[in-house]
Design a protein around this motif. Structure first.
Motif, PDB file in Angstrom:
ATOM      1  N   GLY A 194       6.062   8.705  -4.793  1.00 44.82           N
ATOM      2  CA  GLY A 194       7.199   8.272  -5.590  1.00 44.82           C
ATOM      3  C   GLY A 194       7.642   6.849  -5.371  1.00 44.82           C
ATOM      4  N   VAL A 195       6.996   6.133  -4.462  1.00 45.21           N
ATOM      5  CA  VAL A 195       7.364   4.754  -4.158  1.00 45.21           C
ATOM      6  C   VAL A 195       6.338   3.809  -4.769  1.00 45.21           C
ATOM      7  CG1 VAL A 195       7.817   3.066  -2.326  1.00 45.21           C
ATOM      8  CG2 VAL A 195       8.463   5.477  -2.016  1.00 45.21           C
ATOM      9  N   ARG A 196       6.828   2.801  -5.447  1.00 40.79           N
ATOM     10  CA  ARG A 196       5.930   1.824  -6.067  1.00 40.79           C
ATOM     11  C   ARG A 196       5.401   0.858  -5.010  1.00 40.79           C
ATOM     12  NH1 ARG A 196       5.987  -3.346  -7.823  1.00 40.79           N
ATOM     13  NH2 ARG A 196       8.131  -3.602  -7.068  1.00 40.79           N
ATOM     14  N   ILE A 197       4.086   0.731  -4.959  1.00 43.74           N
ATOM     15  CA  ILE A 197       3.425  -0.202  -4.044  1.00 43.74           C
ATOM     16  C   ILE A 197       2.773  -1.297  -4.879  1.00 43.74           C
ATOM     17  CG2 ILE A 197       1.683  -0.490  -2.241  1.00 43.74           C
ATOM     18  CD1 ILE A 197       4.066   1.230  -1.409  1.00 43.74           C
ATOM     19  N   SER A 198       3.262  -2.508  -4.730  1.00 46.89           N
ATOM     20  CA  SER A 198       2.657  -3.638  -5.437  1.00 46.89           C
ATOM     21  C   SER A 198       1.496  -4.193  -4.627  1.00 46.89           C
ATOM     22  CB  SER A 198       3.703  -4.729  -5.668  1.00 46.89           C
ATOM     23  OG  SER A 198       4.193  -5.230  -4.432  1.00 46.89           O
ATOM     24  N   HIS A 199       0.530  -4.721  -5.323  1.00 46.69           N
ATOM     25  CA  HIS A 199      -0.670  -5.300  -4.689  1.00 46.69           C
ATOM     26  C   HIS A 199      -1.285  -4.366  -3.642  1.00 46.69           C
ATOM     27  CE1 HIS A 199       0.345  -9.009  -6.722  1.00 46.69           C
ATOM     28  NE2 HIS A 199       1.555  -8.987  -6.173  1.00 46.69           N
ATOM     29  N   PRO A 200      -1.559  -3.123  -4.012  1.00 46.31           N
ATOM     30  CA  PRO A 200      -2.099  -2.162  -3.037  1.00 46.31           C
ATOM     31  C   PRO A 200      -3.474  -2.557  -2.519  1.00 46.31           C
ATOM     32  CG  PRO A 200      -2.297  -1.285  -5.248  1.00 46.31           C
ATOM     33  CD  PRO A 200      -1.459  -2.527  -5.363  1.00 46.31           C
ATOM     34  N   GLU A 201      -4.149  -3.435  -3.253  1.00 49.16           N
ATOM     35  CA  GLU A 201      -5.490  -3.854  -2.843  1.00 49.16           C
ATOM     36  C   GLU A 201      -5.468  -4.927  -1.760  1.00 49.16           C
ATOM     37  OE1 GLU A 201      -3.961  -6.962  -5.410  1.00 49.16           O
ATOM     38  OE2 GLU A 201      -3.929  -4.773  -5.582  1.00 49.16           O
ATOM     39  N   SER A 229      -6.126  -1.686   3.549  1.00 49.30           N
ATOM     40  CA  SER A 229      -5.307  -2.364   2.554  1.00 49.30           C
ATOM     41  C   SER A 229      -3.856  -1.899   2.623  1.00 49.30           C
ATOM     42  CB  SER A 229      -5.858  -2.094   1.153  1.00 49.30           C
ATOM     43  OG  SER A 229      -5.646  -0.730   0.803  1.00 49.30           O
ATOM     44  N   LYS A 230      -3.028  -2.557   1.862  1.00 46.55           N
ATOM     45  CA  LYS A 230      -1.621  -2.166   1.770  1.00 46.55           C
ATOM     46  C   LYS A 230      -1.491  -0.751   1.216  1.00 46.55           C
ATOM     47  CE  LYS A 230       2.754  -3.855  -0.217  1.00 46.55           C
ATOM     48  NZ  LYS A 230       3.337  -4.892  -1.115  1.00 46.55           N
ATOM     49  N   GLY A 231      -2.311  -0.424   0.217  1.00 48.15           N
ATOM     50  CA  GLY A 231      -2.297   0.935  -0.313  1.00 48.15           C
ATOM     51  C   GLY A 231      -2.734   1.955   0.717  1.00 48.15           C
ATOM     52  N   ASP A 232      -3.748   1.612   1.515  1.00 44.91           N
ATOM     53  CA  ASP A 232      -4.196   2.504   2.584  1.00 44.91           C
ATOM     54  C   ASP A 232      -3.062   2.773   3.576  1.00 44.91           C
ATOM     55  OD1 ASP A 232      -6.810   2.621   1.618  1.00 44.91           O
ATOM     56  OD2 ASP A 232      -7.447   0.893   2.799  1.00 44.91           O
ATOM     57  N   LEU A 233      -2.342   1.708   3.947  1.00 48.71           N
ATOM     58  CA  LEU A 233      -1.266   1.864   4.923  1.00 48.71           C
ATOM     59  C   LEU A 233      -0.133   2.713   4.358  1.00 48.71           C
ATOM     60  CD1 LEU A 233      -0.172   1.235   7.704  1.00 48.71           C
ATOM     61  CD2 LEU A 233       0.738  -0.926   6.815  1.00 48.71           C
ATOM     62  N   ALA A 234       0.173   2.543   3.071  1.00 49.17           N
ATOM     63  CA  ALA A 234       1.212   3.361   2.444  1.00 49.17           C
ATOM     64  C   ALA A 234       0.804   4.829   2.445  1.00 49.17           C
ATOM     65  CB  ALA A 234       1.469   2.870   1.020  1.00 49.17           C
TER      66      ALA A 234
END
Length: 353
Positions: free
Chosen positions: A59-66, A76-81
């Protein structure tokens, strides 16, 4: 170090890239013994947002997940989220409701880093705020999280490390744990650190306190003593100081309990200063802002004895432990113990110190 103010409400201390952040003003067990997983493993997939450069994680928007945060392991940032979503059930029992400081590196390890304890304008609503009176008498707004969305929102703001107070926001003056941070001098091997942690455990057991270890993701070990939130911060600080100093006095060739760099050659510093109001320590299951993103990992005492280093665990290892049901601190919430006047008197601890 230069101070960068992101907003009138936000105070961020910029750290030199590659510099380590320190913070100080710095049981029962179910050991399920497990070795760090050797196989590579990615966090579970997230739902993609309609925009190519965004993802929605819990439910949280992650910008620039790559964006790559830990290039050594391609994290990546998406991986950490997604990691924070997966580990939340393990992390939140110890971190939720505790005032929070973040080490932020929005561009990853190669970019600037900030140590931040006050939320600023533009922070997601999942990162909550509460007014806290500081020692100066002034009141500042501090951050805390209550759920997985709060952890993930911190990642969205570039957080690589979570550091927590030793008390909850709703019982701020009574800590719910003690932390003894064993910080070895350069050149000491990890076996020496493990032996020191075991010695601390035995000394705490003699007093009547159960403890558990956590490898920090750096080079040391935290010996954690869970508490019923009953003793005051001055009492906790007095106990921790007297315990650490007494330990160092008995074996001065191995330990020191003062911060003097000149006196720490070849010994282990028992950092007791994390046990005072306003001091923080890295949260269990937090990644560290270090090459490869090692994770501060709770272990059992038996497992600690077999580890080769304090930075043995990374995101794939933690995910494998969760998948395999390994939870060394599963029973820690059932430990009911507190600092008593008898313990303080036995150590000669004086809260006025």
């Amino acid at each position: 170090m230069p101070i960068t103010k992101a907003t009138p409400k936000s105070t961020a201390v910029q750290l030199i890239p590659g510099e380590q952040m320190t913070s100080s003003g710095k049981a029962s067990t179910n050991s399920g013994k497990a070795k760090p997983a050797a196989r590579a493993q990615k966090p579970p997939a997230a739902k993609a947002h309609s925009a190519a450069s965004e993802e929605i994680v819990s439910g949280v928007r992650i910008s620039h997940p790559e964006r790559i945060l830990f290039p050594e392991r391609g994290i990546s940032k998406g991986d950490l989220a997604r990691y924070c979503a997966a580990v939340a059930d393990r992390m939140l029992p110890f971190a939720a409701g505790h005032l929070l400081s973040l080490v932020r590196a929005p561009q990853g390890l190669k970019g600037p880093r900030f140590y931040q304890k006050h939320a600023g304008d533009g922070f997601p609503q999942e990162i909550r705020e509460i007014p806290v009176r500081e020692s100066s008498g002034e009141t500042e707004s501090y951050m805390y999280v209550q759920d997985a969305q709060g952890l993930i929102a911190a990642v969205q703001m570039g957080a690589l490390e979570f550091h927590i107070w030793g008390s909850r926001f709703d019982a701020l003056e009574t800590p719910d744990r003690l932390v003894f941070d064993l910080d070895p001098d350069e050149g000491l091997d990890f076996t020496t650190v493990k032996d020191a942690a075991t010695a601390l455990r035995e000394a705490l057991t003699e007093i009547g306190l159960k403890s558990m270890p956590m490898v920090t993701g750096g080079k040391g070990v935290h010996v954690i003593v869970p508490l019923i939130a009953q003793a005051t911060w001055p009492e906790a600080k007095a106990f921790a100081k007297a315990f650490a100093q007494g330990f160092a006095e008995r074996e001065p060739q191995k330990f020191i309990a003062t911060m003097s760099k000149e006196k720490r050659k070849g010994v282990i510093f028992i950092d007791w200063l994390r046990n005072e109001r306003g001091a923080t320590a890295v949260a269990p299951y937090s990644t560290r802002a270090r090459p490869g993103g090692p994770v501060a990992t709770p272990t059992s005492w038996d497992e600690l004895a077999d580890l080769k280093s304090a930075n043995s665990f990374h995101i794939p290892d933690i995910l494998a432990r969760i998948e395999g049901g390994c939870d060394p601190w599963r029973d820690l919430a059932n430990v009911r113990q507190s600092l008593t006047r008898e313990m303080l008197d036995r150590l000669g601890a004086k809260a006025a110190d």
